[in-house]
Design a protein around this motif. Sequence first.
Motif, mmCIF file in Angstrom:
data_model
loop_
_atom_site.group_PDB
_atom_site.id
_atom_site.type_symbol
_atom_site.label_atom_id
_atom_site.label_comp_id
_atom_site.label_asym_id
_atom_site.label_seq_id
_atom_site.Cartn_x
_atom_site.Cartn_y
_atom_site.Cartn_z
ATOM 1 N N CYS A 1 0.836 -1.211 0.000
ATOM 2 C CA CYS A 1 0.000 0.000 0.000
ATOM 3 C C CYS A 1 0.868 1.257 0.000
ATOM 4 N N LEU A 2 1.933 1.257 0.811
ATOM 5 C CA LEU A 2 2.815 2.421 0.878
ATOM 6 C C LEU A 2 3.520 2.656 -0.450
ATOM 7 N N ASP A 3 3.846 1.563 -1.142
ATOM 8 C CA ASP A 3 4.487 1.707 -2.448
ATOM 9 C C ASP A 3 3.595 2.475 -3.421
ATOM 10 N N ARG A 4 2.307 2.338 -3.271
ATOM 11 C CA ARG A 4 1.380 3.003 -4.180
ATOM 12 C C ARG A 4 0.989 4.396 -3.701
ATOM 13 N N ILE A 5 0.962 4.581 -2.392
ATOM 14 C CA ILE A 5 0.599 5.892 -1.854
ATOM 15 C C ILE A 5 1.794 6.843 -1.875
ATOM 16 N N ARG A 6 2.959 6.346 -1.434
ATOM 17 C CA ARG A 6 4.160 7.171 -1.388
ATOM 18 C C ARG A 6 5.320 6.423 -2.036
ATOM 19 N N PRO A 7 5.337 6.321 -3.353
ATOM 20 C CA PRO A 7 6.425 5.600 -4.024
ATOM 21 C C PRO A 7 7.764 6.290 -3.815
ATOM 22 N N GLN A 8 8.800 5.495 -3.682
ATOM 23 C CA GLN A 8 10.161 6.005 -3.536
ATOM 24 C C GLN A 8 10.879 5.804 -4.862
ATOM 25 N N ASN A 9 10.940 6.836 -5.637
ATOM 26 C CA ASN A 9 11.457 6.714 -6.997
ATOM 27 C C ASN A 9 12.930 6.347 -7.045
ATOM 28 N N ASP A 10 13.658 6.718 -5.992
ATOM 29 C CA ASP A 10 15.090 6.443 -5.983
ATOM 30 C C ASP A 10 15.449 5.147 -5.270
ATOM 31 N N ARG A 11 14.438 4.388 -4.855
ATOM 32 C CA ARG A 11 14.699 3.143 -4.155
ATOM 33 C C ARG A 11 13.783 2.047 -4.690
#
Length: 288
Positions: free
Chosen positions: A74-84
């Motif tokens: 869920c966190l990957d979709r709400i707050r993706p970390q583009n550099d990780r």
Amino acid sequence: MTIISHQHRFIFLRTRKTASSSVFASLARYAGPSDLIAHVPDARNKYGVLPKNNLRPWASLSVSDKIRGWRAWCLDRIRPQNDRRPRLERFLEVIPEHMTAQEVRDFLPPSMWDSYYKFCFERNPFDRAISLWVWRQHVKGTQFPFDRFLDAMESDRRETQKRYGASHGSNWPIYTIENEIVMDRVYRYEELGQSLDHAAQMIGIPFDGWLPSLKKGHRNTKTGPLHEFISQEQRQRLRQIFAREIEAFGYDFNAWGSAEPADGEAHDQQAAQEGTTDLAKNAGSPDK
């Protein structure tokens, strides 16, 4: 980083600033279908070395782990970390990028741990400390004196160590268990080429000598003896910080050695004495 090869029966552990990214990329070419290869960003981005057999199947997870995995998804979709990498991928890893001998021994059946050839690399700690200091400044995008970096390495405060990237200053905990070296061989970075040839013979791979330079950057070239640029006080502090490595491997401050002379090493040493470094020139310290 870690490679656990069942096909060639060896375990390679990553140590920091010892060309381990390059060694990893080279050894990964010989991986068999059931071998475990950790995720290493530089090796993946530059040479396409992908992690292998390194994600736990969803069905094998406990209920609590499935809940944690769902939260990561869920966190990957709400707050993706583009550099990780995605949080879920990191959560499902079988073996992390950095793994200690203790963790590998706990992970493997005793018969594998006892019979597989276990090896890693170590480097002259005086030389490695400078390389690590320059690299940490590059990663953090800020400048700080070498003495402050030493302060952080000596500190018991986790926050101080983390602020200056000094929490993993020593490689000793990687290849030891209860303060005893448990690798079959800890090779010297200063003898990188012949060491890899020997390791290849021990594990039975047709090593062709290929060793990429994954973290080599653009560093200002200066000449001069490296030992001229560290003060006596800094030398003594390093002797205390790396006392175990110096005693175990007989390293000496005046015997620097180098597998491949790196541009800018003398400049880094001078910066250590002056307490600053020009990041524009020193960004991207080699992984050596």
